[in-house]
Motif scaffolding. Structure first.
Motif, short mmCIF file in Angstrom:
data_model
loop_
_atom_site.label_atom_id
_atom_site.label_comp_id
_atom_site.label_asym_id
_atom_site.label_seq_id
_atom_site.Cartn_x
_atom_site.Cartn_y
_atom_site.Cartn_z
N PRO B 428 36.54 39.40 61.73
CA PRO B 428 37.29 40.23 62.69
C PRO B 428 38.65 40.61 62.14
O PRO B 428 39.19 39.92 61.27
N ASP B 430 41.36 40.91 63.99
CA ASP B 430 42.42 40.29 64.77
C ASP B 430 42.48 38.79 64.57
O ASP B 430 41.44 38.12 64.55
N ASN B 433 40.86 36.55 67.43
CA ASN B 433 39.40 36.48 67.37
C ASN B 433 38.95 35.59 66.22
O ASN B 433 37.99 34.85 66.34
N ASP B 436 39.38 31.98 67.17
CA ASP B 436 38.31 31.54 68.09
C ASP B 436 37.05 31.22 67.30
O ASP B 436 36.41 30.19 67.50
N LEU B 437 36.73 32.13 66.42
CA LEU B 437 35.51 31.95 65.61
C LEU B 437 35.58 30.65 64.80
O LEU B 437 34.65 29.87 64.74
#
Ligand code: B12
Ligand code: SF4
Ligand code: SF4
Lengths: 249, 455, 563
Positions: B428, B430, B433, B436-437
């Protein structure tokens, strides 16, 4: 900034050198078609290999196709497996491909090719678990042995008769069920009775060392690869008891 | 925190060894990056000498005395002494402070006796093992800061080799996992430095000491070490190069927090750092073969301000002790560079250095000034987050490696790099993101705790 | 027997009379134990539950049971099984006279043994062998008979006994129960159901077709054949909960078979982080799934190696999983995935096309479905997972309430039979299993695995895994509602036999070597006698006692033969 056109006097790229050399060692034959034969063995391509072998046979002797194409290809597969690059399923595919090729060559020769020695394998009477046997067959073939594959659920009688007929250097048996492995001592007893002192390697999940130690001729084959090592020993003339001592206990 | 948005150097050609845009001056008036390359010698105590303070002091005294002695016996005008802490010196603040005080008085003695101006840098051991302690909130983090203060009272410069993100890095590197490298180095390592460095800067300034710099030694040098030489296949060399490019994102944080340079010697990413920040940097190449091998023995000197040997254990050799021998070699190297500067041949010497190693390996290629500058450029262009600039650096690094036909790659390296590029493309854009991943993916890695990084 | 029955009948007449409710008993005979429930035939309410912690016959799987039956005689095996059923039914604490109907469910071997019919066709699999023995396969249709016919069952002679049909020797009544009771046949999209047990019976429901198979995964699924493994019983670790770093809380079964919190352990070290009162004896199949899943996710397992200092995954001071355990588990899990892929291939769909997966059997019910999916028990592309509990016992409950279900089962059996897929004859299965072996025991990377799939002409797996919706349809635990009474547990449902062995020197070697504590040594008139607890013994696949006997006089089958 000025840049040199040629750096060869400044440093040597041994990594490129090694890779090129490795590529050269992937040359199995100067003949392009035989090279392709070897490559098809390596890729385990049992369909296309027939076409290629047929093409090669148009201008090469079958012995050459075997010696310069099929065998070097299989040797390479064994090496890749040994180095952990290939895995068993790939080895089996390659062995199948090689076998297809050899059969084709043998048809052309009108006689079977010279192999290192004959080995009979079977899966015990009442048992259909033949994956272990399949692997054993592939490895033995890869190592240059003729494998007489009796298949699954093979009656004691048939195993004994085949031994009488083919006089193999080694007999292999696979059993994964505790109900079926009892066929092995019966086979061994019959062979002894006929004075056929054939080393009898037994493997498969149900079989263990204590079990095979319980009857003459019996040798425990822990892993499929042992089949090849044991066959080499049998070929060297070791007796079943010498082999048992070396591999078991 | 503001991430760098502009390049200090407008063009790569302006970067040269011996000069930087923002030179610094030590307590004794030695100017770093002000037109002269200065040798930076690091001597490591022999194993066992850390048993008591007495033996340790004795060992350091011998080592640095030998170094200074060799300078005066063959005429090196300047020298910088770097002392890298053994764990005990950080654990026991008094030990670190005593060694610092002793070194400084040794330097004073030499200056008084022979007029040689020297400087000293103390590099504190980062005791905070991420898999064992909370990086921010533990005894060990306290210890580290105390040790910095204790040394800053005496030293010209303090530094650290911070190890935030090491737990994930170790997991990722053996799995060829670039995503993990990005997370470990840029997101975790960078965040850890954003917490640590403002404190170091404040402490150093309080003691009138230079908060010099940091390095991605724990990450990118591990990768370089694992990649090994031409026969090494533990990890691809292209992965080590990518790890190096990524390391810019975190090493840069120190300077964004107020570090002044000179950059730490083992930060091979320093040419890129210099291009972005203009601070003086210390480098090491052929001179650090005693500690590890690299592919940029000469090229890495192209833009250095100090020239170092990483670390050599104190031993005797035919020509004297290692301390003396390495000081001599470093001094002659810098003498050559300084001669070139003074004859006006510096561009030519730099070209020789670069040509020597440019195409040896992707790792040396990306540290040549022009390439380093280009990587720096995408880093400042992607200043949205630590992650975005690291990913941009990694992608650019791969692009540049593929882009120069003269840089030959083995098929193995080529395929590996293609694979990393594909992985990087898929990530991603950003940072949120991406985090989070990664939290999902790495939550259970041995020793990882997100609180350590304020996540 | 008639005398006894007469006595019982008179009891009914005078004591309970018309007030006594009519009771039905549902029995599930599993390979590892028997479970029974008393049901009020009027209301359908469960009155009580009783289970045995072992199977009365020596052995850990059906083949061992068969082997015993062949050696000791089918009549002996049948008698022992019926006695064990009696013991478990006794545990229900309902008067025998009130039992009007008993329905059993279970796999083909168990039901055939209980019924006392031909089992040799189950013991040997090759057609050639069976032909030589002259074995005629019994038809195994569902039957409703009077208890009197099944000699030795302590029931009213006229009590109705329902024995459901089997499709073939691997797809028995338990598998039919699974298909009927799970609700899978109501699914609109492609669905798969599997009984996570030794035989791993599975059914794929696709476009109205029910394709069944049995992948014979082996006892590791239930925790056996794992060095510190055990069946799901009190003290068994069933799951692990991540606390922090490598620290996990063990979840264990208590005396009431309820999952409770156990100690906190560190996977890398043989130590306890914190302990509590929970008894931990071993690890069961679902625990193995959890431990290996956590091990892989924490980076401690790199197939086929465990990368801790001593190559073991620790679960406290005593328990640990070795690399061999990992391989055993892999061989079992691999059989399941290979079976699933083969069924899909047979149906002409991809492994990724399965929409919903039903998990049956004790392991399928207790296991954490997400971990199970990670370990390959369930396709990682499934959209929905339903855990259905013990469908065999549920089926027996339905049968006992509604005997017409017997016909329903028979019709299902007839429908399935033509579509039963014999994995033994499948080349695809052989290849897929070889791939699984390479994956689990050689460490073949998933990328090569995928390449091989294409080589084999098997549809590719999707690229991304899914996060499925999870439904627990199995009520409370896998027993359903256990009833008002406390659960009765029969720990040893088997026979105990004494044997005085000629030439035995009482060295106690066999006793010490026995991993199951199934042997005891004592003296009778100054001569050593060895005692065998049949239900504990692991059977012919073990025989450690024989191997260690220095006099070579211990012969396990002698115990089987003394009757
Ligand atoms: C795969 C499998 C099957 C496949 C077989 C496919 C095939 N074509 O072989 C299928 C699904 C068809 C199958 C069926 C059955 N199976 Co099955 N099956 C297994 C399973 C999962 C793996 C066996 C296997 O292939 N292992 C891999 C091979 C490679 O290992 P291996 O044979 O041991 O070989 C290695 C070594 O031993 C050695 N070796 C082997 N042979 C030789 C020979 C020589 C010369 C040498 C040197 C070495 C050597 O080399 C090999 C590799 O290194 C096991 C359970 C388990 N987890 O192990 C059960 C198992 C063997 N099966 C079992 C049973 C009972 C059956 C069935 C009878 C009933 C059932 N439950 O379904 C049916 C038979 C059906 C029928 N119609 O005939 C039982 C046996 C129990 C016992 N005590 O005997 C097991 C243990 C599982 C269980 N239920 O408990 N099965
Ligand atoms: S040692 Fe003997 S008695 Fe004990 S479990 Fe094994 S076979 Fe049974
Ligand atoms: S091992 Fe043999 S001799 Fe020893 S007690 Fe057992 S049966 Fe007797």
């Amino acid at each position: 900034m000025k840049y040199l056109e040629d750096n060869s006097l400044i440093f040597s790229r041994y990594d490129l050198f090694r890779e090129q050399k490795e590529e050269r060692t992937h040359r199995f034959s100067h003949d392009a078609l035989l090279q392709e034969v070897a490559e098809h063995v390596i890729h385990g391509d049992d369909e296309k290999i027939i076409t290629i072998v047929d093409q090669a046979l148009e201008y090469k002797r079958p012995e050459e196709v075997i010696r310069e194409g099929l065998i070097p290809g299989m040797d390479e597969v064994s090496r890749l497996w040994g180095e952990g690059i290939y895995f068993l399923p790939q080895v089996v595919l390659s062995a199948d491909a090689m076998l297809e090729g050899i059969t084709r060559c043998e048809e052309k020769m009108g006689r079977p090719m010279e192999k290192k020695g004959k080995v009979i394998t079977h899966t015990a009477e009442g048992d259909i678990h033949d994956i272990g046997q399949l692997i054993v067959n592939a490895l033995l073939r890869a190592a240059g042995y003729e494998v007489i594959n009796l298949g699954v659920d093979v009656p004691v009688d048939l195993v004994v008769r085949s031994c009488q007929q083919h006089r193999p250097i080694l007999l292999g048996g696979t059993a994964l069920m505790t109900t079926t492995m009892t066929a092995f001592p019966r086979i061994a007893a019959r062979l002894k009775h006929l004075n056929l002192q054939i080393p009898f390697v037994c493997g498969g999940g149900a079989v263990n060392e204590d079990f095979t130690a319980g009857f003459d001729l019996g040798i425990w084959g822990k892993e499929a690869s042992w089949a090849v090592g044991i066959a080499e020993d049998a070929l060297q003339g070791m007796t079943w008891s010498q082999i048992r001592e070396k591999w078991n206990g | 925190m503001q991430l760098s948005k502009t390049m200090a150097y407008a063009r790569a050609e302006e970067m040269m060894f011996g000069t930087c845009l923002y030179p610094v001056t030590t307590r004794r008036g030695m100017c770093l990056g002000g037109g002269e390359v200065i040798p930076e010698i690091v001597v490591h105590p022999r194993a066992g000498s850390e048993k008591s303070l007495k033996t340790l002091l004795r060992e350091f005294e011998r080592g640095y005395n030998d170094a200074l002695e060799r300078c005066v016996s063959i005429g090196h005008p300047h020298v910088c002494l770097e002392i890298e802490h053994v764990a005990q010196m950080t654990q026991k603040t008094e030990w670190g402070e005593d060694v610092a005080a002793q070194t400084v008085s040794l330097m004073d003695r030499y200056e008084e006796r022979y007029g040689i101006v020297s400087g000293c840098r103390f590099t504190i051991a980062d005791l905070r093992k991420p898999d064992m302690v909370h990086m921010r909130d533990s005894d060990r983090s306290q210890r580290v800061l105390e040790a910095i203060a204790a040394c800053a009272r005496h030293a010209d410069m303090v530094a650290i080799e911070s190890i935030g993100g090491k737990e994930i890095f170790d997991h990722a590197i053996i799995r060829n996992d670039v995503t993990g490298l990005l997370f470990a180095q840029a997101v975790l390592g960078g965040r850890d430095m954003q917490w640590l460095w403002p404190q170091i800067v404040a402490i150093a300034e309080r003691h009138n000491c230079l908060p010099s710099g940091d390095t991605s030694c724990a990450h990118a040098n591990t990768a370089m070490f694992m990649a090994g030489g031409y026969h090494g296949r533990e990890i691809p060399h292209t992965l080590a190069a990518i790890s190096r490019a990524i390391s810019v994102s975190n090493t840069l944080v120190a300077y964004e927090c107020g570090a002044t340079g000179p950059g730490k010697n083992c930060a091979y990413e320093n040419p890129i750092i210099k291009a972005i920040t203009g601070v003086p940097v210390s480098c090491e190449g052929k001179s650090s073969a005693c500690a590890h091998s690299d592919f940029c023995g000469n090229a890495i000197a192209a833009v250095c301000d100090l020239w170092s040997n990483e670390a050599v254990e104190y031993h005797s050799m035919f020509g004297g002790t290692t301390a003396a021998v390495f000081t001599e070699m470093l001094g002659y190297d810098t003498a050559l560079m300084n001669t070139a500067i003074n004859l006006g041949y510096e561009k030519e010497l730099q070209a020789c250095m670069v040509n020597s190693d440019r195409y040896r390996d992707p790792q040396s290629y990306i540290l040549c000034p022009d390439i380093a500058w280009e990587i720096g450029k995408v880093v400042v262009e992607h200043h949205q987050s630590l992650y975005s600039r690291a990913r941009a650096a990694a992608l650019k690094c791969g692009e540049l490696i593929f882009g120069d036909d003269k840089l030959q790659l083995t098929t193995y390296e080529h395929d590996a790099l293609r694979h990393y590029m594909a992985d990087l493309e898929k990530l991603p854009a950003d940072e949120g993101n991406f985090i989070d991943l990664c939290l999902e993916r790495y939550a259970r890695i041995h020793g990882f705790r997100r609180e350590s990084y304020g996540l | 027997m008639p005398g006894y029955m007469g006595f019982v009948e008179s009891l009914t007449a005078c004591n309970v009379g018309g007030e006594m409710d009519e009771i039905g008993v549902a029995v599930d005979i599993g390979t590892s134990g028997i479970r029974a429930q008393a049901v009020d035939l009027t209301s359908g309410a469960v009155l009580s539950t009783s289970i045995s912690l072992a199977h009365p016959l020596p052995g850990a799987n059906v083949v061992d049971h068969l082997h015993f039956a062949l050696e000791a005689g089918v009549t002996v095996a049948t008698r022992m099984l019926r006695t064990a059923v009696n013991r478990v039914v006794e545990g229900l604490k309902v008067p025998v006279i009130a039992i009007r109907r008993l329905a059993v469910c279970g796999n083909t071997v168990q039901l055939s043994l209980l019924q006392g019919i031909e089992v040799r066709d189950l013991a040997y699999t090759g057609a050639r062998k069976l032909a030589t023995l002259g074995v005629v396969k019994p038809d195994r249709r569902g039957v409703s008979i009077q208890a009197g016919i099944l000699q030795g069952l302590e029931l009213n002679e006229t009590c109705q006994v329902l024995i459901p049909p089997a499709v073939c020797h691997t797809i028995g009544a338990d598998a039919l129960a699974m298909v009927l009771q799970s609700g899978i046949l109501q699914e609109q999209q492609t669905a798969l159901i599997t009984d996570y047990g030794t035989n791993a019976e599975m059914a794929l429901y696709h476009n109205g077709r029910i394709i069944t198979a049995s992948a014979a995964a082996g006892p590791a699924i239930e925790g056996q054949q794992i060095s510190c493994g055990m069946l799901a019983a009190p003290g068994a670790v069933t799951d692990l909960q991540l606390m922090r770093n490598l620290q996990y809380r063990l979840l264990v079964l208590d005396e009431q078979m309820q999952v409770v919190q156990g100690p906190v352990v560190d996977l890398e070290r043989a130590s306890l982080v914190s302990s509590n009162n929970a008894q931990v004896k071993g690890i069961t199949g679902t625990g193995v799934v959890a431990a290996l899943c956590e091990g892989i996710q924490a980076g401690l397992i790199e197939l086929p190696c465990i990368q801790t200092p001593d190559a073991c995954l620790h679960l406290g001071r005593k328990l640990s999983l070795t690399e061999e355990d990992l391989q055993e588990a892999g061989k079992a899990f691999g059989a399941i995935r290979a079976g699933h892929v083969t069924l899909c291939h047979e149906a002409g769909i991809g492994y990724g096309d399965i929409h919903v997966v039903y998990m049956a059997g004790a392991a399928g019910t207790y296991v954490d479905p997400v971990k199970a999916m990670f370990m390959g028990w369930v396709p990682a592309y499934t959209k929905k997972i339903v855990q259905v509990g013990n469908t065999s016992l549920k089926m027996a409950r339905h049968l006992v309430m509604d005997p017409a279900q017997l016909d329903v089962m028979q019709r299902l059996a007839d429908r399935i039979r033509p579509d039963h897929y014999v994995l033994a004859a499948s080349d695809t299965f052989k290849k897929m299993y070889m791939l699984e072996l390479a994956y689990w025991t050689e460490g073949m990377p998933m990328t090569s695995y995928r390449t091989m799939l294409t080589r084999y002409g098997v549809k590719a797996f999707p690229e991304t895994v899914s996060a499925p919706e999870i439904l627990q349809a199995g009520a409370i635990g896998d027993l359903g509602n256990p009833g008002v009474q406390e659960l009765s547990v029969v720990s040893d449902p088997g026979e105990i036999l004494l044997l005085s062995i000629e030439g035995c020197t009482a060295c106690s070697g066999c006793v010490d070597a026995c991993p199951q504590s199934a042997l005891e040594l004592s003296f009778k008139e100054n001569r050593p006698v060895v005692q065998l607890y049949h239900s504990r013994c692991a059977g012919v696949s073990c025989k450690r006692c024989e191997h260690v006997c220095p006099e070579k006089v211990m012969v396990l089958s002698d115990f089987f033969m003394i009757r």
